[in-house]
Design a protein around this motif. Structure first.
Motif, mmCIF file in Angstrom:
data_model
loop_
_atom_site.group_PDB
_atom_site.id
_atom_site.type_symbol
_atom_site.label_atom_id
_atom_site.label_comp_id
_atom_site.label_asym_id
_atom_site.label_seq_id
_atom_site.Cartn_x
_atom_site.Cartn_y
_atom_site.Cartn_z
ATOM 1 N N VAL A 29 0.854 -1.207 0.000
ATOM 2 C CA VAL A 29 0.000 0.000 0.000
ATOM 3 C C VAL A 29 0.884 1.248 0.000
ATOM 4 C CG1 VAL A 29 -1.633 1.328 1.418
ATOM 5 C CG2 VAL A 29 -1.960 -1.135 1.114
ATOM 6 N N PHE A 30 1.891 1.254 0.860
ATOM 7 C CA PHE A 30 2.779 2.427 0.944
ATOM 8 C C PHE A 30 3.515 2.649 -0.378
ATOM 9 C CE2 PHE A 30 3.425 2.397 5.879
ATOM 10 C CZ PHE A 30 2.095 2.752 6.033
ATOM 11 N N GLU A 31 3.941 1.553 -0.982
ATOM 12 C CA GLU A 31 4.659 1.697 -2.258
ATOM 13 C C GLU A 31 3.762 2.347 -3.314
ATOM 14 O OE1 GLU A 31 6.007 -2.285 -2.828
ATOM 15 O OE2 GLU A 31 7.750 -1.969 -1.513
ATOM 16 N N THR A 32 2.500 1.964 -3.295
ATOM 17 C CA THR A 32 1.551 2.536 -4.258
ATOM 18 C C THR A 32 1.381 4.035 -4.014
ATOM 19 O OG1 THR A 32 0.392 0.445 -4.113
ATOM 20 C CG2 THR A 32 -0.765 2.214 -5.238
ATOM 21 N N ILE A 33 1.270 4.404 -2.741
ATOM 22 C CA ILE A 33 1.128 5.837 -2.429
ATOM 23 C C ILE A 33 2.405 6.571 -2.855
ATOM 24 C CG2 ILE A 33 0.852 7.539 -0.566
ATOM 25 C CD1 ILE A 33 -0.706 5.407 1.016
ATOM 26 N N LYS A 34 3.535 5.980 -2.534
ATOM 27 C CA LYS A 34 4.822 6.642 -2.847
ATOM 28 C C LYS A 34 5.039 6.767 -4.355
ATOM 29 C CE LYS A 34 7.246 5.093 1.306
ATOM 30 N NZ LYS A 34 8.207 4.108 1.806
ATOM 31 N N ALA A 35 4.428 5.857 -5.111
ATOM 32 C CA ALA A 35 4.582 5.920 -6.569
ATOM 33 C C ALA A 35 3.742 7.044 -7.175
ATOM 34 C CB ALA A 35 4.190 4.578 -7.180
ATOM 35 N N GLY A 36 2.946 7.695 -6.364
ATOM 36 C CA GLY A 36 2.181 8.840 -6.860
ATOM 37 C C GLY A 36 0.808 8.479 -7.400
ATOM 38 N N THR A 37 0.347 7.267 -7.112
ATOM 39 C CA THR A 37 -0.971 6.844 -7.619
ATOM 40 C C THR A 37 -2.089 7.786 -7.160
ATOM 41 O OG1 THR A 37 -0.143 4.605 -7.438
ATOM 42 C CG2 THR A 37 -2.521 4.828 -7.748
ATOM 43 N N PHE A 38 -1.925 8.350 -5.969
ATOM 44 C CA PHE A 38 -2.999 9.212 -5.440
ATOM 45 C C PHE A 38 -2.550 10.679 -5.359
ATOM 46 C CE2 PHE A 38 -3.353 4.925 -3.622
ATOM 47 C CZ PHE A 38 -4.491 4.530 -4.304
ATOM 48 N N GLY A 39 -1.678 11.041 -6.268
ATOM 49 C CA GLY A 39 -1.208 12.430 -6.301
ATOM 50 C C GLY A 39 0.153 12.553 -5.621
ATOM 51 N N ASP A 40 0.568 13.789 -5.466
ATOM 52 C CA ASP A 40 1.896 14.087 -4.936
ATOM 53 C C ASP A 40 2.166 13.309 -3.635
ATOM 54 O OD1 ASP A 40 4.188 15.113 -3.968
ATOM 55 O OD2 ASP A 40 3.493 17.203 -3.862
ATOM 56 N N PRO A 41 3.094 12.364 -3.681
ATOM 57 C CA PRO A 41 3.303 11.520 -2.495
ATOM 58 C C PRO A 41 3.826 12.294 -1.294
ATOM 59 C CG PRO A 41 4.856 10.921 -4.260
ATOM 60 C CD PRO A 41 3.943 11.952 -4.822
ATOM 61 N N SER A 42 4.440 13.444 -1.540
ATOM 62 C CA SER A 42 5.000 14.161 -0.378
ATOM 63 C C SER A 42 3.896 14.607 0.588
ATOM 64 C CB SER A 42 5.837 15.356 -0.837
ATOM 65 O OG SER A 42 4.983 16.318 -1.416
ATOM 66 N N SER A 43 2.648 14.721 0.072
ATOM 67 C CA SER A 43 1.541 15.095 0.967
ATOM 68 C C SER A 43 1.287 14.028 2.033
ATOM 69 C CB SER A 43 0.244 15.256 0.178
ATOM 70 O OG SER A 43 0.437 16.088 -0.909
ATOM 71 N N PHE A 44 1.780 12.813 1.758
ATOM 72 C CA PHE A 44 1.460 11.722 2.686
ATOM 73 C C PHE A 44 2.685 11.229 3.438
ATOM 74 C CE2 PHE A 44 -1.206 11.418 -1.216
ATOM 75 C CZ PHE A 44 -2.316 12.052 -0.671
ATOM 76 N N ASN A 45 3.801 11.954 3.265
ATOM 77 C CA ASN A 45 5.051 11.539 3.909
ATOM 78 C C ASN A 45 4.898 11.317 5.409
ATOM 79 O OD1 ASN A 45 6.576 11.457 1.692
ATOM 80 N ND2 ASN A 45 7.606 13.447 1.987
ATOM 81 N N SER A 46 4.298 12.316 6.063
ATOM 82 C CA SER A 46 4.287 12.217 7.528
ATOM 83 C C SER A 46 3.392 11.070 7.998
ATOM 84 C CB SER A 46 3.860 13.541 8.169
ATOM 85 O OG SER A 46 2.743 14.043 7.519
ATOM 86 N N LEU A 47 2.330 10.812 7.237
ATOM 87 C CA LEU A 47 1.460 9.679 7.606
ATOM 88 C C LEU A 47 2.230 8.367 7.544
ATOM 89 C CD1 LEU A 47 -2.044 9.963 5.871
ATOM 90 C CD2 LEU A 47 -1.512 9.625 8.287
ATOM 91 N N ILE A 48 2.975 8.217 6.463
ATOM 92 C CA ILE A 48 3.701 6.962 6.269
ATOM 93 C C ILE A 48 4.900 6.879 7.214
ATOM 94 C CG2 ILE A 48 5.105 5.678 4.599
ATOM 95 C CD1 ILE A 48 3.192 6.581 2.432
ATOM 96 N N SER A 49 5.615 7.992 7.367
ATOM 97 C CA SER A 49 6.817 7.900 8.200
ATOM 98 C C SER A 49 6.463 7.694 9.674
ATOM 99 C CB SER A 49 7.717 9.124 8.009
ATOM 100 O OG SER A 49 7.055 10.258 8.481
ATOM 101 N N SER A 50 5.275 8.154 10.100
ATOM 102 C CA SER A 50 4.906 7.907 11.503
ATOM 103 C C SER A 50 4.829 6.403 11.772
ATOM 104 C CB SER A 50 3.568 8.583 11.838
ATOM 105 O OG SER A 50 2.502 7.888 11.234
#
Ligand code: DL6
Length: 822
Positions: A730-751
């Motif tokens: 799931v994280f890889e998919t988000i990081k690949a930009g499937t749901f837009g700019d992945p940097s918007s979700f960095n803090s969610l994933i890194s937590s």
């Protein structure tokens, strides 16, 4: 006790119409031919209000005359929702109003929906207070609520490009339900200094002098009970400059701005509800709000008591004050101040009265929600109160030292003052020391407070001061009003609506579980409720959802501990799984609509990121023609009580998936089950007791247990964290930009990946996914699903707010209902 043709009843639809027209033409000064839906709402509300006022006055007179013990429920939040529908149903005249309005060319539903929600609360704590009011009136307890009349309730949430935006909620226009009492005002003092002096007998006394004064003005709201003559009072305080006028001298001298400054500063106190749920930020204005409200309420309560000319020692026999969390803790200090400084009682006698009067309900173990106020702030704003707090602490610590000599650690742990920089006042400690009972709101939560945050106090006071009262909900609003068709079907089977005042009667429904016709009717009602929600979704989002899909709902405040992130990661996992399926495999997929709703505190970045992720996923999935109806993702904007009334009856499954040990109780879990939805949940809060009542086979439980959480966190911290492989994908998919700019979700994933996964999302992910697969499987067997739904509703009697209220009345307040037979 409901007499036919009580003062609140209309004898006929004509009588309702006459009252309605009179209000349109006189109160609103409009003609019937120029009457829109808002006017129809106002006319109806005013017609009902007239009737309520009569019973309200009678109730207050009766309560004063009989001079029985009263309960005062102090809450900074009352999340009431709309009042008209509730008033019509409680009075029992909704059909008359429907027919009358139809005669005049209006649909009752259109009139009802004109009303603005009274949203004076954040979430569960405020809604519980509203359920208390309904129940206390229904059970005829002499009870008042005390709160603040915020000019702005909880903000309105708008979703703009996927982000939450906050818009002020000005709710007071066209509000017929409040009565300003300009004759009931209290001057509230702040700042200033304390002078010591000796009275004529040589006794050392304290006087709190100078400083500034703000006026509290009472606004009263009638609270009708269901089919009873009792109409209780909710008193909300509004702040105003003490003189009530602007400064004419400054005005004449051309200093226009500062001429109104005092007035504006004073009005700020009750201007806005703090929009944090389970989080305290220690702002001075919030402390001002708390003292303003506690002092005004106590003044009112003491004044009422003094009219009875009883001895002070009888105060706890006449008055029970319940503290809804620590927000009103200053009331303890204020009563002690009144008794010793104003009424001249000795310290010990006063303190006995205080303890006998107060009860304290804890609603959270989250450390960030436990209130602490800095000593310098308190010293400046409430100098006399700080002295009293220090004295309470001194006497308390002396008594602890006697029992636990040489245990300095214990003394520093239980002290009211935390020796930090700056020093802090621990409000929960005052609340425990100054109350005769402390309760949690579900069994697990009440056990946790005894074994964790308040453990030392259990040793000091023994277990008797601590108790549990598991939360409940009012079936009037959350079944009868929200789901009239289901309520009517149940009434038909049980031979009447008595279950609305004795919810345990629902158990008779179990005899119909195997009745095919009954099941059909049950399922038709669910289908219609889903259709109603689908229409709301279309209106709000523009998305069309297939009402035959499985509706999977998570609506509540957005918070990491409530784990909407787990849900949306699960949705992404589902999306990826479907994408990877062959057409043959896809035929077996149960179509699903994942529905989210809830507000994030404006300053809570992570919660806002979760909302953004949900909307970003929705934008991709809902447009993916390859997926079609197999999956839709919806975020319902501005979730509130009125929307909850549409959402709760429409779920097939709802999610109550907090990290074990973090959700004190939860009450939406109860609302969903009572409306025939099944739930997926962790072993947390009231989910545990719901399971016990309805049976393990009727609930989808998953995840780690509360007792394992500390160990897991510890292991993560010491390098033992391993990301679940499915979550990794799931994280890889988000990081690949499937749901837009992945940097918007960095803090969610890194937590989760890098910062210890405090909420155990990864640890629970596998069992969460597996449990959802079970949900899909079981949903395909609709007959079994219906049996589970009916059985669960039949076993929900325990979760009535009436049971809760009676438990508080017996074990904490020691009050009796007022016999209203005349
Ligand atoms: O007791 C009502 C409600 C519970 O059902 C929720 O589980 C809990 O989170 C909520 N607590 C708060 C705490 N806020 N403060 N302080 O809202 O109470």
């Amino acid at each position: 006790a409901w007499r036919k043709h009580s003062a609140t009843e209309f004898t006929s639809k004509d009588e309702f119409e006459r009252d309605f027209v009179r209000h349109i033409e006189t109160t609103l000064a409009r003609s019937l031919y120029n009457c829109d839906e808002l006017a129809a709402y106002s006319g109806t509300a005013l017609a009902f209000r007239d009737r309520l006022i009569i019973e309200w006055n009678r109730t207050q007179q009766r309560q004063t005359f009989t001079d029985q013990k009263r309960v005062y429920y102090l809450s900074l939040e009352f999340l009431m929702g709309r009042a008209l529908d509730n008033a019509m149903l409680n009075v029992g005249m909704k059909d008359v109003a429907r027919d009358g309005l139809a005669d005049l060319g209006f649909r009752i539903e259109d009139a009802i929906t004109q009303e603005h929600d009274a949203a004076l609360g954040n979430g569960g704590l405020g809604r519980l207070a509203a359920c208390f009011l309904d129940s206390m009136a229904t059970l005829n307890y002499p009870a008042w609520g005390y709160g603040l009349r915020y000019r702005y309730g909880i903000f309105k949430q708008e979703i703009v490009n996927g982000y939450q935006m906050e818009v002020p909620d000005y709710w007071l226009d066209n509000n017929p339900w409040e009565f300003p009492r300009h004759d009931i005002t209290v001057d509230i003092q702040f700042y200033g200094h304390v002078t010591k002096y000796q009275d004529e007998n040589g006794k050392v006394c304290h006087s709190w002098e100078s400083g500034e004064t703000v006026q509290a003005v009472a606004y009263d709201v009638p609270i009708p009970g269901y089919r009873t003559k009792t109409t209780n009072n909710l008193r909300l305080w509004s702040s105003k400059a003490s003189s009530g006028e602007f400064d004419f001298q400054k005005f004449n001298a051309g200093d226009y701005e500062s001429a109104v400054a005092d007035q504006q500063t004073a009005e700020t106190i009750s201007a806005v509800l703090y929009p944090n749920d389970n989080l305290e930020r220690g702002k001075e204005l919030r402390l001002k709000q708390q003292y303003f409200w506690c002092a005004a309420s106590l003044y009112d309560i003491v004044r009422r008591f003094k009219k009875t000319n009883r001895a002070w020692s009888e105060f706890p026999d006449q008055v029970a004050i319940q503290l809804n969390d620590t927000h009103p803790t200053l009331a303890i200090v204020e009563l002690q101040r009144i008794l010793i400084d104003v009424e001249g009682l000795e310290w010990d006698e006063a303190w006995r009265i205080v303890i006998g009067t107060f009860g304290y309900t804890n609603h959270t173990v989250l450390p960030e929600a436990l209130e602490k106020w800095s000593v310098p702030l308190m010293q400046n704003l409430l100098p006399r109160h700080l002295q009293i707090i220090y004295d309470i602490n001194l006497f308390f610590l002396q008594s602890v030292e006697k029992r636990f000599p040489n245990d300095r650690d214990m003394l520093s742990r239980v002290s009211i003052i935390e020796e930090s920089h700056p020093k802090m006042v621990r409000m929960a400690h005052i609340a425990i020391i100054g109350s005769h009972k402390v309760n949690g709101v579900a069994e697990l939560h009440s056990d946790l407070i005894k074994t964790t945050i308040f453990k030392d106090f259990v040793q000091i006071y023994g277990p008797d001061r601590f108790t549990n009262v598991t939360n409940g909900i009012t079936p009037r609003r959350w079944l009868h009003q929200a789901n009239p068709a289901l309520s009517a079907l149940i009434a038909e089977k049980l031979g009447g609506y008595e279950f609305l005042t004795d919810l345990t009667l629902l158990d008779k429904l179990e005899t119909f579980v195997d009745d095919k016709n009954f099941r059909r009717e049950w399922s038709d009602i669910k289908a219609k409720n889903k259709l109603r929600l689908a229409r709301l979704i279309k209106d709000l989002t523009g998305y069309s959802v297939n009402p035959n899909s499985l509706f999977d709902v998570q609506v509540k405040r957005i918070h990491e501990y409530k784990r909407q992130q787990l849900n949306i990661f699960g949705v992404i996992h589902r999306y990826l799984s479907i994408k990877a399926m062959t057409p043959e495999q896809r035929k077996k997929v149960v179509p699903r609509v994942s529905i989210f709703g809830g507000k994030a505190a404006p300053g809570y970045w992570m919660a806002k990121s979760i909302i953004y992720l949900i909307n970003s996923v929705a934008a991709v999935v809902n447009k993916d023609d390859d997926i079609g109806d197999l999956l839709k993702v919806i975020f319902i904007e501005d979730y509130n009580v009125s929307k909850a009334e549409i959402i709760c009856p429409a779920s097939d499954i709802s999610e109550h998936i907090s990290t074990a040990g973090t959700e004190a109780s939860g009450t939406s879990n109860m609302k969903f089950v009572l409306n025939g939805g099944l739930i997926i949940g962790t072993c947390d809060g009231a989910n545990i007791e719901i399971t016990r009542e309805i049976g393990e086979q009727n609930i989808f439980l998953f995840g780690n247990l509360a007792e394992d959480v500390e160990d897991l966190r510890h292991r993560h911290f010491y390098g033992g964290f391993q990301l679940d492989p499915q979550l990794k994908r799931v994280f890889e998919t988000i990081k690949a930009g499937t749901f837009g700019d992945p940097s918007s979700f960095n803090s969610l994933i890194s937590s989760i990946e890098e910062h210890g996964d405090y909420y155990l999302v990864s640890d629970d992910f596998n069992s969460y996914i597996a449990t959802h697969e079970m949900v899909d499987k079981e949903f395909q067997n609709q007959e079994e699903w219906l049996a589970k739904s009916i059985t669960s509703v039949a076993r929900m009697g325990f979760f009535s707010m009436d049971r809760v209220t009676n438990e508080y009345a017996d074990s904490i307040w020691n009050v009796e209902p007022l016999d209203i037979a005349d």
